[in-house]
Structure formats: C-alpha cells, structure tokens
Design a protein around this motif. Structure first.
Motif, PDB file in Angstrom:
ATOM      1  N   SER A 169       0.805  -1.231   0.000  1.00  0.00           N
ATOM      2  CA  SER A 169       0.000   0.000   0.000  1.00  0.00           C
ATOM      3  C   SER A 169       0.839   1.283   0.000  1.00  0.00           C
ATOM      4  O   SER A 169       0.337   2.351  -0.302  1.00  0.00           O
ATOM      5  CB  SER A 169      -0.985   0.004   1.168  1.00  0.00           C
ATOM      6  OG  SER A 169      -0.249   0.013   2.369  1.00  0.00           O
ATOM      7  N   SER A 170       2.155   1.169   0.311  1.00  0.00           N
ATOM      8  CA  SER A 170       2.969   2.389   0.278  1.00  0.00           C
ATOM      9  C   SER A 170       3.200   2.852  -1.169  1.00  0.00           C
ATOM     10  O   SER A 170       3.493   4.015  -1.408  1.00  0.00           O
ATOM     11  CB  SER A 170       4.303   2.160   0.994  1.00  0.00           C
ATOM     12  OG  SER A 170       5.050   1.199   0.305  1.00  0.00           O
ATOM     13  N   GLU A 171       3.042   1.946  -2.127  1.00  0.00           N
ATOM     14  CA  GLU A 171       3.275   2.342  -3.533  1.00  0.00           C
ATOM     15  C   GLU A 171       2.094   2.121  -4.461  1.00  0.00           C
ATOM     16  O   GLU A 171       2.046   2.680  -5.534  1.00  0.00           O
ATOM     17  CB  GLU A 171       4.488   1.586  -4.095  1.00  0.00           C
ATOM     18  CG  GLU A 171       5.734   2.042  -3.419  1.00  0.00           C
ATOM     19  CD  GLU A 171       6.966   2.046  -4.302  1.00  0.00           C
ATOM     20  OE1 GLU A 171       6.867   1.762  -5.503  1.00  0.00           O
ATOM     21  OE2 GLU A 171       8.028   2.342  -3.739  1.00  0.00           O
TER      22      GLU A 171
END
Ligand code: SAM
Length: 257
Positions: A217-219
């Motif tokens: 989810s960070s990217e």
C-alpha cells in the motif's frame, strides 16, 4: 604459505574437510560448462576442480593471489586455470566472463547473498553450487508457506530450483566460523530479466509478518491490490510468505496494467 593468517575482512574461512570437498565435487552438474570460482583462497577446492574442468577464479587478497600463482603455475601455463586478482564485485560491474559457466565456490559470507543474486541474473551462469551460511542457504531454498520464504526464494524459483546438498558444521573450516554452513545448489532453467519484479518483491516483503496488501500500500492503491487478491481467490489478509512464485508473477503483471 604454511602460516597463513586468515583475514577476517575478506571472510576467509578455509574449507579443510575432505568429505565435504568430495561431496561438492560429486554433486557438480555433469556438463561441458567451464567453472567460475569466487575466492579460491588456498586452493583447497580449486585443486579438485582443475582436475575435472577449466576454472577461472577471482581472488581479492593479493597475498593469496601470489600463493595461487605459484601453486597452480602448471595449470596457469596450460590455461587450465585462470586467476583474476581483484574484487569480484568490481569485475562484475560489466560482464564477468563471456562464456557459459557454472559457479562453484566456498563464498565469502559477507557478500554471499549479493554474489548469488548476481549469478542468478547473469545469463552466462547456468548452475550455482556454493557454500554459504546455513541460514542464507535456507532462504534461497525455501518453499512457499515456510516462515523463511522471502523475496530470495521467489527470485530463485523464477529462474530455477534450489536445494541444500549438505549441512556443514563450523569445525570443517579453519578458522571455524561462528555459524553453521551449507552447500546450496541452484539449477537454473531460465533467465531473470526484470529488475522491476525484484523491486516489487522487495516491497512485498518489506515487513514479512504484516499482510501483503499492507506492504504494497505504500506504492500501490490498496483497493486495487485487494481487488487483484480477490480475483485470484486469495484472502485479503494473506502474508507475503504464503504467496507462491507463480502468483507473485501474476500479481506483478496485473499491477503493471
Ligand atoms: N575457497 C577457499 C576454501 O574453500 O577454503 C576459500 C574460501 S573463503 C570462505 C572466501 C575467499 O573469498 C577468500 O579467499 C577471500 O580472500 C575471498 N574473497 C573475499 N572477498 C572477495 C571479493 N570481493 N572478491 C574476490 N574474492 C573475495
């Protein structure tokens, strides 16, 4: 070089166990590939290798290079043995060698993972038979679902198959390392050519005990990741080590669209 003092900074632990040396030699794949040896040291493994095949070696320690040049003078003259004195990682900044080879080596442990990853990416490298720290061997040979299954296992399975040939205790070396070791064999059947896939795997395993979706989810948009998991009938809370290599490849492809 009878009273050689092993240099810690070069990861020098010389293999002195004839049983293990023979096991490595017996387990080598039977083919016509030349051998690349990294860190021949005092030549304990090299002396068996040159009996079977042509060997090209890379040794960083200039004292050992001098010793090897003398010990293998005959093999160097007949081109059975080629010694490159210098850091293999520097040599590998371009093509390491321009022919098909199998890597057989008792690797310096401080750069073993890096060397194996380079060999997996090197299209000239066909097989890898290396002594490494047991924990490292277990990571490369891990299967999906095992706690130690990581990006290293997925990368390996993307190009071939890995197995542990034999576990080796510290007493087999001089000086004895603090950890157990193992001979790792990787038989390559295809080539890895996608740097992006490796980056994606690194991200997938950022926090190995967190969910795969959380790591990505960070990217990536989390709802897209969850949708892909659902389409593949995978639970949204799946952990990175529970996803198989073919599924990683499918998820990666879907995320590229
Ligand atoms: N092959 C020998 C044996 O089995 O006894 C020595 C193995 S010892 C674990 C690792 C060897 O790699 C040492 O000879 C060390 O000097 C060499 N080495 C360490 N770093 C290196 C590097 N960056 N490039 C090439 N050789 C390196």
């Amino acid at each position: 070089m009878e009273n050689v003092v092993a240099k810690k900074q070069f990861g020098q632990n010389f293999l002195k166990d004839d049983g293990v040396l023979h096991k490595i030699i017996q387990s080598m794949p039977k083919n016509n590939n030349k051998i690349v040896e990294i860190g021949p040291g005092l030549g304990d493994l090299t002396k068996y290798l040159v009996d079977i095949k042509s060997v090209e070696a890379f040794e960083v320690d200039t004292d050992l290079c001098q010793y090897l040049n003398k010990t293998f003078e005959k093999e160097i003259n007949t081109k059975r043995f080629t010694l490159n004195c210098g850091d293999v990682l520097e040599a590998w900044k371009s093509e390491l060698v321009d022919y098909e080879y199998d890597m057989v080596a008792n690797l310096p442990y401080y750069i073993a993972t890096n060397i194996i990853l380079k060999a997996l990416a090197d299209t000239n490298c066909k097989n890898i038979m290396v002594m490494v720290q047991l924990e490292v061997a277990q990571k490369f040979a891990a299967l999906v679902g095992e706690k130690v299954f990581s990006s290293l296992g997925v990368i390996t399975q993307s190009v071939g198959e890995a197995s542990i040939v034999v576990k080796v205790p510290p007493e087999s070396f001089d000086p004895a390392p603090k950890v157990d070791s193992a001979v790792l064999f990787i038989q390559k059947s295809s080539n890895r050519d996608d740097k992006g896939f490796e980056e994606f795997l690194k991200l997938s395993f950022t926090q190995p005990r967190k969910t795969f979706a959380k790591n990505l989810s960070s990217e990536y948009d989390k709802s897209l990741v969850l949708e892909i998991l659902e389409n593949l009938e995978l639970k949204p809370t799946i952990r990175p080590h529970e996803i198989s290599t073919p599924l990683y490849q499918q998820i990666y492809k879907k995320l590229q669209k």
